[in-house]
Design a protein around this motif. Structure first.
Motif, PDB file in Angstrom:
ATOM      1  N   ASP A 129       0.872  -1.184   0.000  1.00 37.97           N
ATOM      2  CA  ASP A 129       0.000   0.000   0.000  1.00 37.97           C
ATOM      3  C   ASP A 129       0.903   1.225   0.000  1.00 37.97           C
ATOM      4  N   PHE A 130       0.845   2.009  -1.069  1.00 42.10           N
ATOM      5  CA  PHE A 130       1.813   3.085  -1.269  1.00 42.10           C
ATOM      6  C   PHE A 130       1.119   4.446  -1.434  1.00 42.10           C
ATOM      7  N   SER A 131       1.831   5.467  -0.998  1.00 43.22           N
ATOM      8  CA  SER A 131       1.433   6.831  -1.336  1.00 43.22           C
ATOM      9  C   SER A 131       2.081   7.191  -2.665  1.00 43.22           C
ATOM     10  N   ASN A 132       1.304   7.747  -3.577  1.00 44.23           N
ATOM     11  CA  ASN A 132       1.852   8.119  -4.882  1.00 44.23           C
ATOM     12  C   ASN A 132       2.383   9.549  -4.897  1.00 44.23           C
ATOM     13  N   GLY A 133       2.340  10.217  -3.744  1.00 42.96           N
ATOM     14  CA  GLY A 133       2.901  11.557  -3.649  1.00 42.96           C
ATOM     15  C   GLY A 133       2.084  12.606  -4.380  1.00 42.96           C
ATOM     16  N   ILE A 134       2.680  13.766  -4.569  1.00 38.79           N
ATOM     17  CA  ILE A 134       2.032  14.880  -5.247  1.00 38.79           C
ATOM     18  C   ILE A 134       2.942  15.389  -6.357  1.00 38.79           C
ATOM     19  N   THR A 135       2.395  16.229  -7.198  1.00 32.95           N
ATOM     20  CA  THR A 135       3.166  16.909  -8.235  1.00 32.95           C
ATOM     21  C   THR A 135       3.213  18.388  -7.898  1.00 32.95           C
ATOM     22  N   THR A 136       4.412  18.959  -7.859  1.00 34.24           N
ATOM     23  CA  THR A 136       4.565  20.383  -7.576  1.00 34.24           C
ATOM     24  C   THR A 136       5.141  21.078  -8.804  1.00 34.24           C
ATOM     25  N   ILE A 137       4.738  22.324  -8.999  1.00 37.95           N
ATOM     26  CA  ILE A 137       5.256  23.144 -10.093  1.00 37.95           C
ATOM     27  C   ILE A 137       5.581  24.517  -9.536  1.00 37.95           C
ATOM     28  N   GLN A 138       6.711  25.073  -9.956  1.00 38.82           N
ATOM     29  CA  GLN A 138       7.126  26.379  -9.448  1.00 38.82           C
ATOM     30  C   GLN A 138       7.968  27.099 -10.487  1.00 38.82           C
ATOM     31  N   CYS A 139       7.720  28.394 -10.627  1.00 39.86           N
ATOM     32  CA  CYS A 139       8.559  29.242 -11.468  1.00 39.86           C
ATOM     33  C   CYS A 139       9.762  29.658 -10.633  1.00 39.86           C
ATOM     34  N   MET A 140      10.949  29.191 -10.981  1.00 42.78           N
ATOM     35  CA  MET A 140      12.134  29.469 -10.175  1.00 42.78           C
ATOM     36  C   MET A 140      12.568  30.925 -10.287  1.00 42.78           C
ATOM     37  N   TYR A 141      12.134  31.606 -11.328  1.00 44.94           N
ATOM     38  CA  TYR A 141      12.448  33.025 -11.493  1.00 44.94           C
ATOM     39  C   TYR A 141      11.564  33.881 -10.594  1.00 44.94           C
ATOM     40  N   ALA A 142      10.330  33.417 -10.351  1.00 48.23           N
ATOM     41  CA  ALA A 142       9.391  34.096  -9.446  1.00 48.23           C
ATOM     42  C   ALA A 142       8.758  33.013  -8.573  1.00 48.23           C
ATOM     43  N   PRO A 143       9.400  32.635  -7.456  1.00 49.75           N
ATOM     44  CA  PRO A 143       8.953  31.483  -6.659  1.00 49.75           C
ATOM     45  C   PRO A 143       7.551  31.615  -6.079  1.00 49.75           C
ATOM     46  N   GLU A 144       7.001  32.836  -6.049  1.00 47.73           N
ATOM     47  CA  GLU A 144       5.639  32.974  -5.527  1.00 47.73           C
ATOM     48  C   GLU A 144       4.608  32.311  -6.439  1.00 47.73           C
ATOM     49  N   PHE A 145       4.990  32.023  -7.687  1.00 45.97           N
ATOM     50  CA  PHE A 145       4.092  31.315  -8.599  1.00 45.97           C
ATOM     51  C   PHE A 145       4.357  29.818  -8.447  1.00 45.97           C
ATOM     52  N   THR A 146       3.517  29.175  -7.678  1.00 45.09           N
ATOM     53  CA  THR A 146       3.693  27.753  -7.395  1.00 45.09           C
ATOM     54  C   THR A 146       2.337  27.092  -7.213  1.00 45.09           C
ATOM     55  N   ALA A 147       2.287  25.787  -7.419  1.00 48.94           N
ATOM     56  CA  ALA A 147       1.048  25.035  -7.256  1.00 48.94           C
ATOM     57  C   ALA A 147       1.408  23.571  -7.044  1.00 48.94           C
ATOM     58  N   HIS A 148       0.439  22.817  -6.566  1.00 51.83           N
ATOM     59  CA  HIS A 148       0.662  21.375  -6.426  1.00 51.83           C
ATOM     60  C   HIS A 148      -0.660  20.640  -6.560  1.00 51.83           C
ATOM     61  N   SER A 149      -0.560  19.370  -6.885  1.00 52.84           N
ATOM     62  CA  SER A 149      -1.738  18.521  -7.034  1.00 52.84           C
ATOM     63  C   SER A 149      -2.094  17.909  -5.687  1.00 52.84           C
ATOM     64  N   GLU A 150      -3.184  17.166  -5.657  1.00 50.98           N
ATOM     65  CA  GLU A 150      -3.549  16.456  -4.445  1.00 50.98           C
ATOM     66  C   GLU A 150      -2.821  15.122  -4.381  1.00 50.98           C
ATOM     67  N   GLY A 151      -2.766  14.529  -3.180  1.00 49.06           N
ATOM     68  CA  GLY A 151      -2.101  13.247  -3.007  1.00 49.06           C
ATOM     69  C   GLY A 151      -3.089  12.090  -3.040  1.00 49.06           C
ATOM     70  N   ILE A 152      -2.678  10.949  -3.586  1.00 47.72           N
ATOM     71  CA  ILE A 152      -3.534   9.757  -3.623  1.00 47.72           C
ATOM     72  C   ILE A 152      -2.710   8.544  -3.193  1.00 47.72           C
ATOM     73  N   ARG A 153      -3.397   7.433  -2.891  1.00 50.68           N
ATOM     74  CA  ARG A 153      -2.745   6.179  -2.541  1.00 50.68           C
ATOM     75  C   ARG A 153      -3.039   5.134  -3.611  1.00 50.68           C
ATOM     76  N   VAL A 154      -2.119   4.211  -3.768  1.00 50.89           N
ATOM     77  CA  VAL A 154      -2.323   3.079  -4.680  1.00 50.89           C
ATOM     78  C   VAL A 154      -2.016   1.788  -3.932  1.00 50.89           C
ATOM     79  N   THR A 155      -2.789   0.760  -4.239  1.00 54.30           N
ATOM     80  CA  THR A 155      -2.614  -0.544  -3.602  1.00 54.30           C
ATOM     81  C   THR A 155      -2.214  -1.559  -4.659  1.00 54.30           C
ATOM     82  N   VAL A 156      -1.135  -2.287  -4.379  1.00 54.83           N
ATOM     83  CA  VAL A 156      -0.632  -3.312  -5.307  1.00 54.83           C
ATOM     84  C   VAL A 156      -0.792  -4.664  -4.646  1.00 54.83           C
ATOM     85  N   GLU A 157      -1.520  -5.569  -5.299  1.00 59.89           N
ATOM     86  CA  GLU A 157      -1.758  -6.904  -4.747  1.00 59.89           C
ATOM     87  C   GLU A 157      -0.868  -7.944  -5.395  1.00 59.89           C
TER      88      GLU A 157
END
Length: 304
Positions: free
Chosen positions: A276-304
């Motif tokens: 049972d794993f966390s798939n983490g999130i995706t983050t995006i950021q403008c390194m020239y203007a760090p105030e412009f940033t966003a991220h996705s939500e986190g989800i889990r995945v189960t491998v049987e």
């Protein structure tokens, strides 16, 4: 000049600009220099104060997220900003109220950066109060200004909710099924189950309302998955050219030039371990203007 103005676009936040004014390799593709020339033309020929203000507004906000590539472009832009109209270089009075705390430009204890007026205030965890979620900013004059307020805190990856700014990123995870008619993508929702050996496609939808340079995307990867393409390399996909860097826990995307619009980036992984794993999130950021940033939500995945 009236025809040129009719083809322009006006935005309350970004000012006045034209749809196609990108930089390029040819002498006539110098976007910043051309825009600076438009400021002078509208000022001298039409004497259109509203248009001049909008053109200057675009220049200054373009600088917020982009590098003026050459010394010539910088000189032309600076000349356009101080040409006629209001003097944006003059110090203006301002007041910032965060909850019950108030700061203003008349306070000598506040050390602002010369020229830009940049100011940073930091509160530690015990100092943060619920009423501080209300921020009021007032400023004299018509010159544009900008700032950002953000919280830094720790949270379990699975409980992170989506956050966005003028930048937006949305992450989707699909199971790739082989059928007689080709590939079929089955979206994995939170708690969806996989088996070892399954091929999974990671899709990231990126959207921005302005041009940005030096953008970094970091896509966290489940510990039970391994990427199909393990070599770091330059990739052209989804209308973008970028450098993709594969690491143990995440895949990084480095984009030199992100134009206004929507883009889709994809890459494949294989399921390698049960659990049972966390798939983490995706983050995006403008390194020239760090105030412009966003991220996705986190989800889990189960491998049987």
């Amino acid at each position: 000049m009236r025809s040129v103005k009719e083809q322009s676009m006006m935005d309350d936040d970004l000012g006045m600009y034209w749809k196609k004014q990108n930089n390029g390799w040819f002498w006539y593709e110098a976007g910043v220099e051309r825009h600076a020339l438009m400021v002078e033309a509208f000022s001298e020929i039409l004497d259109d104060g509203k248009a001049v203000y909008g053109l200057k507004q675009w220049l200054i906000f373009n600088k917020q997220t982009n590098d003026w590539e050459t010394t010539r472009a910088t000189a032309q832009a600076c000349y356009a900003l101080i040409l006629g109209g209001n003097d944006w270089t003059e110090d203006r009075a301002w007041t910032i109220k965060v909850g019950s705390e108030k700061f203003d430009s008349s306070n000598p204890a506040l050390q602002t950066e010369a020229g830009t007026g940049y100011l940073k205030k930091r509160w530690e965890g015990d100092e943060i109060k619920p009423q501080m979620n209300k921020v009021e900013v007032t400023k004299e004059g018509e010159a544009p200004a900008w700032g950002a307020v953000y919280y830094q805190y720790f949270e379990t990856l699975d409980k992170i909710t989506k956050a966005e700014s003028p930048l937006m990123v949305r992450k989707e995870v699909f199971k790739v099924k082989r059928t007689g008619t080709g590939e079929e993508l089955v979206e994995l929702n939170d708690g969806s189950k996989l088996t070892v050996g399954d091929r999974v496609r990671i899709r990231m939808e990126v959207e921005t309302d302005r041009e940005m340079e030096f953008v970094h995307i970091k896509d966290m990867r489940s510990a039970g998955m391994e990427p199909v393409d393990v070599l770091s390399q330059v990739v052209h996909s989804g209308g973008l050219g970028f450098y993709r860097n594969t690491r143990d826990a995440a895949t990084n995307f480095f984009i030199d030039d992100l134009r206004k619009g929507a883009y889709v980036l994809e890459y494949d992984v294989f399921v390698s371990h049960k659990g049972d794993f966390s798939n983490g999130i995706t983050t995006i950021q403008c390194m020239y203007a760090p105030e412009f940033t966003a991220h996705s939500e986190g989800i889990r995945v189960t491998v049987e």
